[in-house]
Design a protein around this motif. Structure first.
Motif, PDB file in Angstrom:
ATOM      1  N   LYS A 112     -58.557  30.112  82.049  1.00  0.00           N
ATOM      2  CA  LYS A 112     -57.497  29.161  81.778  1.00  0.00           C
ATOM      3  C   LYS A 112     -56.670  28.926  83.045  1.00  0.00           C
ATOM      4  O   LYS A 112     -56.580  29.803  83.898  1.00  0.00           O
ATOM      5  CB  LYS A 112     -56.598  29.689  80.662  1.00  0.00           C
ATOM      6  CG  LYS A 112     -57.309  29.842  79.318  1.00  0.00           C
ATOM      7  CD  LYS A 112     -56.339  30.362  78.273  1.00  0.00           C
ATOM      8  CE  LYS A 112     -57.041  30.513  76.930  1.00  0.00           C
ATOM      9  NZ  LYS A 112     -56.116  31.035  75.882  1.00  0.00           N
ATOM     10  N   PRO A 113     -56.079  27.734  83.174  1.00  0.00           N
ATOM     11  CA  PRO A 113     -55.248  27.482  84.362  1.00  0.00           C
ATOM     12  C   PRO A 113     -54.101  28.477  84.467  1.00  0.00           C
ATOM     13  O   PRO A 113     -53.471  28.851  83.479  1.00  0.00           O
ATOM     14  CB  PRO A 113     -54.726  26.055  84.128  1.00  0.00           C
ATOM     15  CG  PRO A 113     -55.733  25.430  83.214  1.00  0.00           C
ATOM     16  CD  PRO A 113     -56.217  26.548  82.325  1.00  0.00           C
ATOM     17  N   ASP A 114     -53.850  28.939  85.685  1.00  0.00           N
ATOM     18  CA  ASP A 114     -52.759  29.879  85.952  1.00  0.00           C
ATOM     19  C   ASP A 114     -51.462  29.084  86.112  1.00  0.00           C
ATOM     20  O   ASP A 114     -51.351  28.253  87.024  1.00  0.00           O
ATOM     21  CB  ASP A 114     -53.054  30.657  87.231  1.00  0.00           C
ATOM     22  CG  ASP A 114     -52.070  31.795  87.462  1.00  0.00           C
ATOM     23  OD1 ASP A 114     -51.003  31.784  86.824  1.00  0.00           O
ATOM     24  OD2 ASP A 114     -52.378  32.685  88.276  1.00  0.00           O
ATOM     25  N   PRO A 115     -50.481  29.284  85.239  1.00  0.00           N
ATOM     26  CA  PRO A 115     -49.265  28.455  85.329  1.00  0.00           C
ATOM     27  C   PRO A 115     -48.491  28.644  86.627  1.00  0.00           C
ATOM     28  O   PRO A 115     -47.719  27.768  87.013  1.00  0.00           O
ATOM     29  CB  PRO A 115     -48.442  28.918  84.111  1.00  0.00           C
ATOM     30  CG  PRO A 115     -48.967  30.277  83.776  1.00  0.00           C
ATOM     31  CD  PRO A 115     -50.411  30.263  84.149  1.00  0.00           C
ATOM     32  N   THR A 116     -48.684  29.780  87.293  1.00  0.00           N
ATOM     33  CA  THR A 116     -47.930  30.018  88.530  1.00  0.00           C
ATOM     34  C   THR A 116     -48.658  29.502  89.770  1.00  0.00           C
ATOM     35  O   THR A 116     -48.028  29.289  90.798  1.00  0.00           O
ATOM     36  CB  THR A 116     -47.656  31.515  88.707  1.00  0.00           C
ATOM     37  OG1 THR A 116     -48.903  32.215  88.770  1.00  0.00           O
ATOM     38  CG2 THR A 116     -46.839  32.047  87.530  1.00  0.00           C
ATOM     39  N   MET A 117     -49.976  29.309  89.691  1.00  0.00           N
ATOM     40  CA  MET A 117     -50.766  28.926  90.866  1.00  0.00           C
ATOM     41  C   MET A 117     -51.376  27.542  90.747  1.00  0.00           C
ATOM     42  O   MET A 117     -51.614  26.883  91.763  1.00  0.00           O
ATOM     43  CB  MET A 117     -51.878  29.948  91.097  1.00  0.00           C
ATOM     44  CG  MET A 117     -51.392  31.374  91.285  1.00  0.00           C
ATOM     45  SD  MET A 117     -50.405  31.593  92.780  1.00  0.00           S
ATOM     46  CE  MET A 117     -51.626  31.264  94.040  1.00  0.00           C
ATOM     47  N   CYS A 118     -51.689  27.100  89.511  1.00  0.00           N
ATOM     48  CA  CYS A 118     -52.396  25.831  89.335  1.00  0.00           C
ATOM     49  C   CYS A 118     -51.402  24.676  89.232  1.00  0.00           C
ATOM     50  O   CYS A 118     -50.357  24.787  88.584  1.00  0.00           O
ATOM     51  CB  CYS A 118     -53.263  25.878  88.081  1.00  0.00           C
ATOM     52  SG  CYS A 118     -54.555  27.142  88.153  1.00  0.00           S
ATOM     53  N   ARG A 119     -51.750  23.543  89.839  1.00  0.00           N
ATOM     54  CA  ARG A 119     -50.950  22.343  89.791  1.00  0.00           C
ATOM     55  C   ARG A 119     -51.845  21.169  89.404  1.00  0.00           C
ATOM     56  O   ARG A 119     -52.703  20.740  90.168  1.00  0.00           O
ATOM     57  CB  ARG A 119     -50.298  22.052  91.164  1.00  0.00           C
ATOM     58  CG  ARG A 119     -49.299  23.112  91.611  1.00  0.00           C
ATOM     59  CD  ARG A 119     -48.041  23.082  90.710  1.00  0.00           C
ATOM     60  NE  ARG A 119     -47.027  24.026  91.191  1.00  0.00           N
ATOM     61  CZ  ARG A 119     -46.943  25.272  90.808  1.00  0.00           C
ATOM     62  NH1 ARG A 119     -47.831  25.745  89.943  1.00  0.00           N
ATOM     63  NH2 ARG A 119     -46.010  26.053  91.268  1.00  0.00           N
TER      64      ARG A 119
END
Length: 614
Positions: A112-119
């Motif tokens: 799943k996308p990492d909320p702290t690293m993925c944009r």
């Protein structure tokens, strides 16, 4: 004029050179000798068996008269008895369906996308922080809950396929533990030994993969019945596990994992006591395997009990916990690991030849022991010997230690046997890996891997959905007074339900296929195939025309049970009641009214069919 014919056999291709004027009988004799065929066979022009070579042996027809030309391909088709060992070996050479499915899958683990690293990442757009990972990636293994200790076998194969060659040079093979039998530079062992034929030293490490990742008992009642034999008698018990291999989709899923799904437990002839058991020769093993194959099952492992009552504890949790980790004991003893390796050497795992030139590597055979847990309850524990352990056991170079239960000894070389040097790695007191020599023993924990075992919650996934009341298990007469015979058949078939449900019992099918009381041996494989298909109307149609089924009904009626009449699909079969028959004095010679056997000793039951005396 001599011609060369190509012969395609189940094990490969060969050539035979014959004269066109030779009789066809001599061609078949040459093929028999060349291919070492002991069963009946035929030669055909097509692989499906059509256009086979037909001739009259009394007329001495020539090879040329059949229209055979130089370079023609003939296909050798063996007519094998489905209960023979050759038929079992041929079935074992096929890839398991789960291996074919997993080989075709991509096997990537989605993140799943990492909320702290993925944009701006979504299902179509991925960055380096949320790209799917390979199933063998350390992030996947350590990120699981609990962490995954062993790679699945197909994850291990995926890792081998990485690199510049994409796995084209991969060749899985077991370590060589014996000198080569032929050598081009010396006279070969035991006359001589050189660096060319001498096996290399073995360096053992913890096996990082396992061929099976989970054992599932699809029929929990069969497991309870197996344990119930110990509860009633106090004697240890052994059984053979029949089932199939499926993809492992458990709560703690292992990427590309495989589970062994157990559908039935067969108990071979054995003598048990409170400390162990001794297996006896089983003359019915061939027909039992044939019935299992007709049901779509195969041998997936073995199970045995190692239970002891703790009189100081109240039931039900009153079983001693004898398997724990310490300096003097381990979860699985050296003898158990070596026995598991012996069985795994017998049931080899078929793999694609792009991974192993021999077509086999390792084994999916799982050994399960029923023992006491830390909470003093009964629980199954499963394990497998490592591939290195199987190779060393096959070479006869290991034996259990006489001083420590969790150590194995390496045999010493002598004039008749050469044993290579064995090294193993372990952590020292500083947590560093060091290499030690097995002189002469090594820990048995180096030679096995563990896997979890359990059962589905509802049991709806099982193949043999019976009536709920099971036919008595085999070979328990002297143990728990559970008899297989005409009375047991009468009780079993008097239950409500369809004939399909009543025949969906592995112990019943084995009894009908092995007993001489009921003439089912010629039809038992057909019955098993109908049960595997799950068509109740087809079972009813077969029963309406089966002489064996009608004879069984007559024996049930004669023995005092209720004969069963084939009922329409979904209906409850009718029952007819009658007074029990029999007779004779309480002692002396008497004849059984059910099977007509002459009993020469006193007793209340027939020695053959267990039918009542009166």
């Amino acid at each position: 004029m001599s011609i060369t014919l190509r012969i395609r056999t189940p094990s490969g291709q060969t050539r035979v050179k014959v004269d066109a004027a030779q009789p066809v009988v001599e061609l078949f004799e040459m093929v028999t000798t060349l291919c070492k065929i002991t069963e009946t066979f035929k030669l055909a022009r097509n692989p499906n068996g059509t256009e086979d070579l037909r001739f009259d042996p009394t007329k001495l027809e020539s090879v040329a008269s059949l229209g055979l030309k130089h370079g023609d391909m003939l296909y050798l088709l063996v007519d094998r008895d489905p209960t023979s060992e050759a038929a079992a070996a041929e079935a074992a050479q096929e890839l398991d369906k789960v291996d074919v499915i997993l080989e075709q899958e991509e096997g990537l683990v989605v993140r799943k996308p990492d909320p702290t690293m993925c944009r701006g990442c979504d299902d179509k757009n991925k960055c380096i922080n949320c790209l799917p990972l390979q199933p063998y990636d350390p992030t996947v293994l350590q990120g699981a809950t609990p962490p995954i200790k062993f790679l699945s076998f197909h994850s291990f194969l995926r890792r081998l396929r990485t690199g510049a060659d994409n796995g084209r040079l991969v060749n899985l093979e077991e370590p060589q533990c014996e000198p080569k039998k032929t050598c081009s530079t010396c006279a070969a062992w035991p006359k001589a030994l050189c660096s060319n034929c001498q096996p290399s030293a073995l360096r053992l490490t913890r096996q990082e993969y396992r061929h099976v990742d989970y054992m599932s008992f699809h029929d929990p009642e069969s497991l309870q019945s197996f344990v119930g034999a110990w509860i009633k008698s106090g004697k240890q018990r052994y059984g053979v596990l029949y089932g199939h291999y499926d993809r492992y989709d458990g709560a703690d899923e292992v990427p590309l994992g495989i589970k062994a799904s157990v559908e039935a437990i067969y108990e071979p002839p054995q003598m048990g006591d409170a400390e162990g058991f001794d297996l006896e020769d089983d003359p019915n093993s061939g027909i039992v395997d044939a019935i299992a194959r007709a049901l779509g099952l195969k041998v997936v492992g073995a199970i045995y009990t190692d239970l002891k009552h703790d009189v100081a504890l109240p039931p039900p949790n009153n079983v001693q916990c004898t398997r724990y980790m310490s300096d003097d004991n381990t979860v699985f003893s050296a003898m158990e690991v070596l026995n598991a390796a012996t069985m795994q050497a017998k049931y080899q795992n078929t793999v694609s030849r792009k991974y192993a030139m021999t077509g086999t590597f390792g084994s999916k055979f799982v050994t399960c022991v029923i023992s006491g847990s830390a909470s003093n309850s009964i629980e199954p524990q499963a394990y497998m010997a490592t591939d290195n352990a199987v190779a060393m056991v096959r070479a006869g170079m290991l034996a259990p230690s006489a001083t420590a239960v969790n150590e194995v000894c390496v045999a010493a070389s002598d004039t008749t046997r050469f044993v290579p040097e064995v090294m193993y790695t372990e952590k020292n007191e500083y947590g560093l890996l060091i290499v030690k020599k097995a002189d002469p023993s090594l820990p048995s924990d180096m030679l096995h891997v563990q896997l979890p075992a359990g059962a589905p919650v509802d049991g709806s996934s099982r193949l043999l959905k019976g009536t709920g009341q099971y036919f008595p298990a085999e070979h328990r007469e002297a143990l728990t007074q559970e008899f297989q015979g005409i009375p047991a058949l009468a009780t079993h078939f008097a239950q409500p339900g369809t004939l399909l449900a009543k025949f969906s019992d592995f112990h019943l099918l084995v009894f009908l296929g092995t007993t001489s009381v009921v003439p089912f041996r010629d039809e038992i494989l057909q019955v098993a195939e109908l049960v595997a298909a799950g068509d109740a109307s087809a079972v009813d149609a077969w029963a309406a025309t089966s002489n064996a089924y009608q004879t069984m009904n007559l024996l049930i009626e004669d023995g005092g049970g209720a004969p069963m009449v084939p009922a329409p699909f979904g209906a409850t079969p009718m029952e007819t009641e009658g007074p029990p028959t029999g007779g004779g004095a309480a002692t002396g010679v008497w004849q059984c009214r059910a099977c007509t056997f002459i009993n020469e000793t006193g007793g209340d039951a027939c020695s053959i069919c267990q039918g009542p005396r009166s």
